[in-house]
Design a protein around this motif. Structure first.
Motif, PDB file in Angstrom:
ATOM      1  N   HIS A  14      -2.518  34.814  -8.060  1.00 20.50           N
ATOM      2  CA  HIS A  14      -2.399  35.682  -6.885  1.00 20.50           C
ATOM      3  C   HIS A  14      -3.502  36.738  -6.806  1.00 20.50           C
ATOM      4  O   HIS A  14      -3.759  37.274  -5.731  1.00 20.50           O
ATOM      5  N   HIS A  16      -3.549  39.717  -8.028  1.00 22.68           N
ATOM      6  CA  HIS A  16      -3.042  41.056  -8.342  1.00 22.68           C
ATOM      7  C   HIS A  16      -1.549  40.953  -8.631  1.00 22.68           C
ATOM      8  O   HIS A  16      -0.936  39.923  -8.372  1.00 22.68           O
ATOM      9  N   CYS A  18       2.069  42.549  -7.646  1.00 25.13           N
ATOM     10  CA  CYS A  18       2.699  43.386  -6.623  1.00 25.13           C
ATOM     11  C   CYS A  18       4.198  43.092  -6.610  1.00 25.13           C
ATOM     12  O   CYS A  18       4.642  42.086  -7.162  1.00 25.13           O
ATOM     13  N   CYS A  59       3.299  37.281  -0.427  1.00 24.83           N
ATOM     14  CA  CYS A  59       3.101  37.347  -1.882  1.00 24.83           C
ATOM     15  C   CYS A  59       4.237  36.650  -2.640  1.00 24.83           C
ATOM     16  O   CYS A  59       4.029  36.022  -3.677  1.00 24.83           O
TER      17      CYS A  59
END
Ligand SMILES: [Zn+2]
Ligand SMILES: [Zn+2]
Length: 225
Positions: A14, A16, A18, A59
């Motif tokens: 991904h 990052h 989150c 996400c």
């Protein structure tokens, strides 16, 4: 509890860490536990035994792909464009599945106001600096790590009955585009005056998953060399 190593795999995919990435991991874990699924390995992914359905391309969907190994490429991830943050898992051929929906309002209460403000600037309004993005990531990573074992109270969990059999990915014959010479899956090729063309050469709009979900778009590029 979602393991540290899965979190790292999710970060790799991904880019990052989150909160919604971690929610995707945690929702998958809850669904697998309820269904008694312990591994999705070589045979399961090749035979498309387990199906994961996500309802938004956010996400969360990447967390789901990492945990469940039902991915865009192995045809075990289904994108149902209803616009909700939810995951449904079932085994093919079985009638019972589990749906895990994220109670986003409850999750939002975990967000400190200043982090919400930063999120608005960087993500919603796209006017944050690189430093703002890094500060947001720091806050997000902290928040995300705190969600690896998030209570089931943050989800609506339901049992579902599978009422429509989803077909496994069919194998299609290919045809050659008369104009560019590339091979195209026959159901995507366009027949014009008895000749086959690809959608790009025929100039017809195609379906695409873009930021807003499944949309009809014009091919957004052309070859220049
Ligand atoms: Zn993210
Ligand atoms: Zn072509």
């Amino acid at each position: 509890m979602v393991s540290e190593s899965l979190l790292e795999q999710a970060r790799n995919l991904h880019g990052h860490v989150c909160p919604y990435l971690v929610l995707g991991l945690r929702a998958s874990e809850i669904a697998f536990e309820r269904l008694g699924i312990t591994r999705v390995g070589v045979a399961e992914t090749m035979r498309e035994d387990v199906v994961a359905i996500v309802e938004a391309n956010n996400c969360f969907a990447d967390g789901v792909q990492v945990f469940t190994r039902c991915t865009f490429g192995n045809n075990s991830l289904v994108y149902l464009d209803t616009g909700k943050t939810a995951l449904t898992v079932f085994r093919r051929g079985e009638k019972r599945g589990v749906r895990v929906y994220v109670l986003s309002e409850r999750v939002r209460e975990l967000l400190q106001p200043e982090v919400g403000e930063l999120w608005r600037r960087v993500v919603a309004e796209r006017r944050g600096s690189r430093e703002d993005a890094e500060r947001l990531h720091e806050a997000f990573e902290k928040l995300g790590r705190g969600m690896l074992n998030l209570s089931e109270d943050f989800f609506k969990i339901s049992e579902v009955e599978v009422v429509e059999e989803l077909e496994r990915a069919p194998i299609f014959e290919s045809v050659r585009c008369e104009s560019c010479g590339e091979l195209v899956m026959k159901p995507r090729a366009v027949l014009k005056d008895g000749k086959w063309f690809c959608a790009s050469c025929a100039g017809v709009p195609v379906q695409a998953v873009v930021g807003r979900g499944i949309s009809t778009v014009k091919v957004p590029f052309r070859e220049v060399s």
